[in-house]
Write a protein that holds these residues in place. Structure first.
Motif, PDB file in Angstrom:
ATOM      1  N   ILE A  78      -2.442  -4.710   4.446  1.00  0.00           N
ATOM      2  CA  ILE A  78      -1.872  -5.790   3.639  1.00  0.00           C
ATOM      3  C   ILE A  78      -1.169  -6.814   4.533  1.00  0.00           C
ATOM      4  CG2 ILE A  78      -0.149  -6.341   1.870  1.00  0.00           C
ATOM      5  CD1 ILE A  78      -0.909  -3.585   0.585  1.00  0.00           C
ATOM      6  N   VAL A  88     -10.185 -10.746   3.259  1.00  0.00           N
ATOM      7  CA  VAL A  88     -10.063  -9.932   2.048  1.00  0.00           C
ATOM      8  C   VAL A  88     -11.474  -9.821   1.487  1.00  0.00           C
ATOM      9  CG1 VAL A  88      -9.030  -9.738  -0.232  1.00  0.00           C
ATOM     10  CG2 VAL A  88      -7.760 -10.861   1.605  1.00  0.00           C
ATOM     11  N   THR A  89     -12.049  -8.631   1.624  1.00  0.00           N
ATOM     12  CA  THR A  89     -13.408  -8.431   1.122  1.00  0.00           C
ATOM     13  C   THR A  89     -13.406  -7.302   0.102  1.00  0.00           C
ATOM     14  OG1 THR A  89     -14.006  -6.790   2.796  1.00  0.00           O
ATOM     15  CG2 THR A  89     -14.370  -9.125   3.357  1.00  0.00           C
ATOM     16  N   ARG A  92     -13.202  -3.873   1.958  1.00  0.00           N
ATOM     17  CA  ARG A  92     -11.865  -3.544   2.480  1.00  0.00           C
ATOM     18  C   ARG A  92     -10.965  -3.057   1.343  1.00  0.00           C
ATOM     19  NH1 ARG A  92      -9.065  -7.375   6.660  1.00  0.00           N
ATOM     20  NH2 ARG A  92      -8.094  -5.391   7.178  1.00  0.00           N
ATOM     21  N   LEU A  93     -10.986  -3.776   0.232  1.00  0.00           N
ATOM     22  CA  LEU A  93     -10.162  -3.376  -0.913  1.00  0.00           C
ATOM     23  C   LEU A  93     -10.661  -2.066  -1.525  1.00  0.00           C
ATOM     24  CD1 LEU A  93      -9.537  -6.845  -2.589  1.00  0.00           C
ATOM     25  CD2 LEU A  93      -8.033  -5.559  -1.044  1.00  0.00           C
ATOM     26  N   LEU A  96      -9.547   0.741   0.826  1.00  0.00           N
ATOM     27  CA  LEU A  96      -8.095   0.851   0.742  1.00  0.00           C
ATOM     28  C   LEU A  96      -7.707   1.595  -0.535  1.00  0.00           C
ATOM     29  CD1 LEU A  96      -5.566  -0.041   2.297  1.00  0.00           C
ATOM     30  CD2 LEU A  96      -5.539  -2.085   0.888  1.00  0.00           C
ATOM     31  N   THR A  97      -8.393   1.279  -1.624  1.00  0.00           N
ATOM     32  CA  THR A  97      -8.152   1.972  -2.893  1.00  0.00           C
ATOM     33  C   THR A  97      -8.523   3.448  -2.800  1.00  0.00           C
ATOM     34  OG1 THR A  97      -8.541  -0.083  -4.083  1.00  0.00           O
ATOM     35  CG2 THR A  97      -8.679   1.941  -5.360  1.00  0.00           C
TER      36      THR A  97
END
Length: 113
Positions: A78, A88-89, A92-93, A96-97
């Motif tokens: 972050i 921010v792709t 990646r999210l 991360l989740t």
């Protein structure tokens, strides 16, 4: 109290990763200040991880390390987005989740005997 130590330690882990990134972007006196911030952050982070794994309410080493590392990793990703203009792709999210879900799942299935 051990969980508080662990959470704060994870935040310091994030701090030492950010300090290294900032040290690479600077030079001279400013670089050395970021290196000093790295040394302070890594020392505090390790000490708080150590404290979280001891005492009457010790967090098991596997759980403590996973949570500590995840707090640092999530916070660093972050911070990388906010401070270093990292992309921010979706992937990646997504990952991360999955990291967050995995750490929560590990805590749910970890039973202290």
């Amino acid at each position: 109290m051990n969980w508080i130590f662990l959470i704060i330690g994870g935040l310091f882990e994030m701090g030492f990763a950010i300090s290294l990134g900032k040290a690479q972007q600077t030079s001279g006196k400013e670089m050395w200040l970021w290196i000093l911030a790295f040394i302070v952050s890594v020392s505090a982070s390790m000490y708080l991880l150590y404290k979280a794994m001891g005492g009457d309410f010790a967090i098991p080493v596997g759980t403590a390390y996973a949570v500590w590392g995840a707090i640092g990793a999530i916070g660093t990703v972050i911070a990388g987005i906010l401070l270093f203009n990292e992309p921010v792709t979706f992937w990646r999210l997504f990952f991360l989740t999955t990291l967050i879900i995995s750490v929560v799942g590990l805590q749910l299935v970890s039973v202290k005997h």
